[in-house]
Design an enzyme around this catalytic site. Structure first.
Site, short mmCIF file in Angstrom:
data_model
loop_
_atom_site.label_atom_id
_atom_site.label_comp_id
_atom_site.label_asym_id
_atom_site.label_seq_id
_atom_site.Cartn_x
_atom_site.Cartn_y
_atom_site.Cartn_z
N SER A 1 50.23 63.87 36.82
CA SER A 1 50.08 62.64 36.17
C SER A 1 50.48 61.52 36.79
O SER A 1 49.99 60.60 36.75
CB SER A 1 51.16 62.41 35.43
OG SER A 1 52.22 63.15 35.28
N GLY B 1 50.45 66.45 33.01
CA GLY B 1 51.33 67.27 32.45
C GLY B 1 51.26 69.04 32.92
O GLY B 1 51.79 69.85 33.27
N ASN C 1 55.77 68.88 37.73
CA ASN C 1 56.30 69.54 36.42
C ASN C 1 56.57 71.36 36.37
O ASN C 1 57.77 71.10 35.46
CB ASN C 1 54.50 69.99 35.68
CG ASN C 1 54.21 67.89 35.51
OD1 ASN C 1 55.17 67.02 34.72
ND2 ASN C 1 53.48 67.64 35.65
N ASP D 1 60.91 55.42 31.84
CA ASP D 1 61.32 57.07 31.61
C ASP D 1 61.16 57.44 33.19
O ASP D 1 61.87 58.67 32.91
CB ASP D 1 60.05 57.72 31.07
CG ASP D 1 58.49 57.20 32.66
OD1 ASP D 1 58.81 57.27 33.58
OD2 ASP D 1 57.70 58.47 32.17
N HIS E 1 58.12 58.07 36.17
CA HIS E 1 56.05 57.44 36.47
C HIS E 1 56.45 56.68 37.33
O HIS E 1 56.62 55.55 37.17
CB HIS E 1 55.29 58.00 35.39
CG HIS E 1 55.22 59.10 35.19
ND1 HIS E 1 56.34 60.04 33.51
CD2 HIS E 1 54.24 60.08 34.57
CE1 HIS E 1 55.79 61.11 33.43
NE2 HIS E 1 54.60 60.99 34.72
#
Length: 215
Positions: free
Chosen positions: A37, A74, A102, A183, A186
Site C-alpha cells: 500500500s 495488504g 505488512n 491511521d 500510510h
C-alpha cells in the site's frame, strides 16, 4: 574514379568508431514499483501515489523514466513473490522493490520475509532485470530479537546481490503525524513528497547503473 572514391569512403567508414545511437538517449526507461500500500498510494489519488510523484520528480531532473505502479495494498513479501512474474512484464528496465511492511506488522517470522524477498530478487536477476531495494524497519514494540533479524534482511540482500539500497522507505515520515493519514501508518501527499525527496539520490544512482553498458 567514382568507384575508387566509393571504395575509399567505405574503407574510412570502417576505420571510424561507430556513432552512438540517436534513439538511445531519448529512450524512456521502464521501471516497475513492486510493493504494497505504501507504493499503491492507499487512499490517495493516483497522481499522488509514490510511483507517479517519483516519475514527475525524475522528469524535472531530466530523466526520461516511466514508472508502473505495481503496488497492492495488504501485500506481503510472499504475495509479491507469487505475482512478480506478471507484475513485472518483459521489457522492464528495472524494479523498485518495496515489500515487507505488512510482514512486520503481522509479526511474520523474518526468515519467511527474507526467503521471499531473496526469491524475488533472484527471479528478476535471472531475467536480467536490476533491482533497487527499498528497506523497511521493524516497530520498536516487536522486541530486540525480532528487530535485529528483520532489519538485517535488507542490507544483507543488498550486499549479497550488489543492489542499490535505500535503507528505510519511510525515512523522515514514520511517526510524523503531519505526514501521515489519520491511521498513522500510510503517508499523505506531503508524506509521499518526503519519501520521494529522500529516495531520489538512490534512484538516480540506480538509473546510472541502468545506463551502463551490459558486460
Amino acid at each position: 574514379m567514382l568507384r575508387f572514391a566509393a571504395l575509399l569512403l567505405a574503407a574510412l567508414a570502417l576505420l571510424m568508431p561507430p556513432l552512438p545511437s540517436e534513439a538511445e538517449p531519448g529512450r524512456t526507461l521502464k521501471l516497475v514499483a513492486l510493493g504494497d500500500s505504501l507504493t499503491a498510494g492507499y487512499r490517495l489519488p493516483g497522481d499522488s501515489a509514490f510511483p507517479a510523484v517519483l516519475e514527475r520528480e525524475l522528469a524535472k531532473r531530466g530523466h526520461g523514466v516511466s514508472i508502473a505502479n505495481a503496488g497492492v495494498s495488504g501485500d506481503t513479501a510472499t504475495g509479491g513473490l507469487d505475482r512478480v512474474d506478471w507484475s513485472v512484464p518483459d521489457g522492464t528496465d528495472g524494479v523498485i522493490l518495496e515489500l515487507g511492511a505488512n510482514d512486520m506488522l503481522r509479526g511474520t517470522d523474518p526468515a519467511v520475509t527474507r526467503k521471499a524477498l531473496d526469491a524475488i530478487v533472484a527471479r528478476l536477476k535471472a531475467r536480467g532485470i536490476p533491482v533497487l531495494l527499498a528497506g523497511m524497519r521493524a516497530s520498536a514494540n516487536l522486541g530486540p530479537d525480532y528487530i535485529a533479524r528483520f532489519d538485517a534482511i535488507y542490507p544483507d540482500l543488498a550486499h549479497q546481490y550488489g543492489l542499490v539500497l535505500y535503507p528505510f522507505f519511510l525515512e523522515g515520515v514514520a511517526g510524523e503525524r503531519g505526514l501521515n493519514l489519520d491511521d498513522g501508518l500510510h503517508p499523505n501527499p506531503k508524506g509521499v513528497d518526503r519519501i520521494v525527496a529522500g529516495i531520489l539520490p538512490a534512484v538516480e544512482s540506480f538509473l546510472g547503473r541502468l545506463a551502463e553498458p551490459a558486460h
